[in-house]
Design a protein around this motif. Structure first.
Motif, short mmCIF file in Angstrom:
data_model
loop_
_atom_site.label_atom_id
_atom_site.label_comp_id
_atom_site.label_asym_id
_atom_site.label_seq_id
_atom_site.Cartn_x
_atom_site.Cartn_y
_atom_site.Cartn_z
N ARG A 68 0.84 -1.20 0.00
CA ARG A 68 0.00 0.00 0.00
C ARG A 68 0.87 1.25 0.00
NH1 ARG A 68 -2.24 0.88 4.33
NH2 ARG A 68 -1.24 -0.69 5.65
N VAL A 69 1.77 1.34 0.96
CA VAL A 69 2.70 2.48 1.02
C VAL A 69 4.02 2.11 0.34
CG1 VAL A 69 3.96 4.02 2.57
CG2 VAL A 69 1.64 3.31 3.15
N LEU A 70 4.51 0.92 0.62
CA LEU A 70 5.71 0.45 -0.05
C LEU A 70 5.43 0.24 -1.54
CD1 LEU A 70 6.82 -2.26 2.55
CD2 LEU A 70 7.91 -0.04 2.16
N THR A 71 6.47 0.30 -2.34
CA THR A 71 6.34 0.00 -3.75
C THR A 71 6.85 -1.42 -4.02
OG1 THR A 71 8.57 0.78 -4.34
CG2 THR A 71 6.78 2.41 -4.29
N PRO A 72 6.33 -2.08 -5.05
CA PRO A 72 6.85 -3.41 -5.40
C PRO A 72 8.36 -3.41 -5.61
CG PRO A 72 4.79 -3.02 -6.56
CD PRO A 72 5.16 -1.72 -5.89
N ALA A 73 8.88 -2.32 -6.18
CA ALA A 73 10.32 -2.25 -6.42
C ALA A 73 11.10 -2.28 -5.10
CB ALA A 73 10.66 -0.97 -7.20
N GLU A 74 10.60 -1.60 -4.07
CA GLU A 74 11.28 -1.62 -2.77
C GLU A 74 11.28 -3.04 -2.19
OE1 GLU A 74 10.55 2.62 -0.59
OE2 GLU A 74 8.74 1.45 -1.03
N VAL A 75 10.17 -3.73 -2.33
CA VAL A 75 10.07 -5.08 -1.81
C VAL A 75 11.01 -6.03 -2.57
CG1 VAL A 75 8.53 -7.05 -1.44
CG2 VAL A 75 7.71 -4.73 -1.02
N LEU A 76 11.02 -5.91 -3.88
CA LEU A 76 11.90 -6.76 -4.69
C LEU A 76 13.36 -6.53 -4.34
CD1 LEU A 76 10.18 -6.50 -8.19
CD2 LEU A 76 10.26 -8.51 -6.70
N ASP A 77 13.73 -5.28 -4.17
CA ASP A 77 15.12 -4.95 -3.85
C ASP A 77 15.53 -5.53 -2.50
OD1 ASP A 77 17.62 -3.42 -4.42
OD2 ASP A 77 17.02 -2.37 -2.60
N ALA A 78 14.64 -5.41 -1.50
CA ALA A 78 14.97 -5.92 -0.17
C ALA A 78 14.95 -7.45 -0.13
CB ALA A 78 13.99 -5.36 0.86
N ALA A 79 14.06 -8.08 -0.91
CA ALA A 79 13.94 -9.54 -0.89
C ALA A 79 15.17 -10.21 -1.48
CB ALA A 79 12.69 -9.97 -1.65
N ALA A 80 15.74 -9.61 -2.53
CA ALA A 80 16.94 -10.17 -3.18
C ALA A 80 16.76 -11.64 -3.52
CB ALA A 80 18.17 -9.96 -2.29
N VAL A 81 15.65 -11.97 -4.18
CA VAL A 81 15.41 -13.35 -4.60
C VAL A 81 16.42 -13.72 -5.68
CG1 VAL A 81 13.74 -14.94 -5.61
CG2 VAL A 81 12.96 -13.15 -4.04
N PRO A 82 17.10 -14.86 -5.57
CA PRO A 82 18.13 -15.23 -6.55
C PRO A 82 17.53 -15.72 -7.86
CG PRO A 82 17.90 -16.97 -4.91
CD PRO A 82 17.00 -15.84 -4.46
N VAL A 83 17.25 -14.81 -8.77
CA VAL A 83 16.71 -15.17 -10.08
C VAL A 83 17.73 -16.01 -10.83
CG1 VAL A 83 15.89 -14.29 -12.29
CG2 VAL A 83 15.27 -13.11 -10.17
N GLY A 84 17.27 -17.11 -11.39
CA GLY A 84 18.16 -18.04 -12.09
C GLY A 84 18.54 -19.24 -11.25
N ALA A 85 18.30 -19.17 -9.95
CA ALA A 85 18.62 -20.29 -9.07
C ALA A 85 17.54 -21.38 -9.18
CB ALA A 85 18.73 -19.81 -7.63
N PRO A 86 17.88 -22.63 -8.85
CA PRO A 86 16.86 -23.68 -8.84
C PRO A 86 15.74 -23.33 -7.86
CG PRO A 86 19.07 -24.63 -8.74
CD PRO A 86 19.23 -23.15 -8.56
N MET A 87 14.51 -23.56 -8.26
CA MET A 87 13.37 -23.25 -7.40
C MET A 87 13.48 -23.94 -6.04
SD MET A 87 10.86 -21.30 -8.78
CE MET A 87 9.29 -21.92 -8.17
N ILE A 88 13.93 -25.19 -6.06
CA ILE A 88 13.97 -25.98 -4.84
C ILE A 88 14.96 -25.44 -3.83
CG2 ILE A 88 15.74 -27.59 -5.62
CD1 ILE A 88 12.53 -28.48 -3.65
N SER A 89 15.97 -24.67 -4.30
CA SER A 89 17.02 -24.20 -3.40
C SER A 89 16.72 -22.83 -2.80
CB SER A 89 18.35 -24.13 -4.15
OG SER A 89 18.33 -23.09 -5.12
N VAL A 90 15.61 -22.19 -3.20
CA VAL A 90 15.29 -20.86 -2.69
C VAL A 90 14.95 -20.94 -1.20
CG1 VAL A 90 13.67 -18.94 -2.83
CG2 VAL A 90 14.50 -20.03 -4.92
N ASP A 91 15.63 -20.14 -0.39
CA ASP A 91 15.43 -20.10 1.07
C ASP A 91 14.27 -19.14 1.38
OD1 ASP A 91 15.53 -20.06 3.80
OD2 ASP A 91 17.54 -19.19 3.94
N THR A 92 13.05 -19.67 1.44
CA THR A 92 11.88 -18.81 1.67
C THR A 92 11.91 -18.18 3.05
OG1 THR A 92 10.59 -20.76 2.35
CG2 THR A 92 10.46 -20.10 0.03
N ASP A 93 12.36 -18.92 4.06
CA ASP A 93 12.45 -18.35 5.40
C ASP A 93 13.46 -17.21 5.45
OD1 ASP A 93 10.56 -20.11 6.35
OD2 ASP A 93 12.02 -21.56 7.08
#
Length: 264
Positions: A68-93
């Protein structure tokens, strides 16, 4: 004719006492077991390769919802999801912990795998129920008493918190006993118990001690609430008192069984 010798009879007994010869069906079962074991190993190796080695199930895109106040770009930047990595290896916690640490405005976040190529970030932001002045800025406080953000412009409809505890007398004793954080949480509890109409009309919540919390409404009317205890009873009493004395300027529900109103 002479019968078999004693040695010959012993040899025949030894031969007859050995294991029976393997029959055809037994060999077939053994062969089936070996084949199944080999297939299981191959399937396991193949599955591991698909999950970790292939490009079929790797992170290709990350979506954000709930901001609502945050922007999707701010969330994406802070999350730092490893794009290109195997799905199974993503550390969701780890992603969740990173988001809550870097963006205190986030109350909860659900990190989900959208197979075969997506990661979804479902965000719930904290909502301010009180504002505390900090110079020219405002500190937002949520329903748990958490100070989670500093903003330059006050959000509409959120009451201001005035924490003016005296350092002398009984108020000082209250401050030493409860501390600032506890007193802020008590003010939050009061706001949560207010009748809807009064909550919408409240502009300031004043805290002078644990037992001395009061409200200032938009038109200047005041409400002496007392402590946060018996909040529901006080809310019912205040609604009835305002209906019975619509012209009053001051209401006291600190003792809900003995309310009072004054002024006109």
């Amino acid at each position: 004719m002479a019968g078999p010798s004693t040695a010959e009879r012993g040899e025949r007994q030894q031969e007859s006492s050995g294991p029976p010869p393997v029959r055809g069906p037994g060999r077939a079962r053994l062969r089936t077991i070996v084949i199944l074991a080999v297939l299981a190993v191959l399937l396991g190796a193949g599955g591991t390769w698909v999950l970790y080695g292939s490009t079929w199930v790797r992170v290709e895109h990350v979506s954000v919802s709930g901001t609502r106040v945050l922007t999707p770009a701010e969330v994406l930047d802070a999350a730092a999801v490893p794009v290109g990595a195997p799905m199974i290896s993503v550390d969701t916690d780890g992603i969740e912990a990173r988001l809550r640490r870097k963006l205190p405005r986030i109350d909860t976040v659900d990190v989900v795998r959208a197979w075969p190529h997506g990661i979804g970030l479902k965000v719930t932001e904290r909502t301010p129920v009180l504002l505390s002045r900090k110079g020219r800025d405002f500190v937002e406080i949520d329903h748990e008493g958490v100070r989670f953000a500093t903003v330059s412009q006050a959000p509409n409809g959120v009451p201001a918190l005035e924490l003016s505890v005296s350092r002398t007398g009984s108020a000082a004793a209250s401050f030493r006993r409860f501390g600032t954080d506890r007193l802020v949480r008590e003010a939050v509890r009061v706001v949560g118990e207010l009748p809807a109409a009064v909550a919408a009309d409240t502009r300031t919540v004043q805290v002078r001690s644990y037992d001395a919390i009061s409200l200032v409404l938009a038109d200047g009317r005041t409400v002496a609430w007392g402590s946060s205890e018996n909040g529901r009873a006080k809310a019912r009493t205040l609604a009835a008192l305002m209906k019975a004395a619509p012209g009053a300027r001051h209401f006291d529900v600190s003792v809900p069984t003995a309310p009072a109103s004054s002024g006109s």
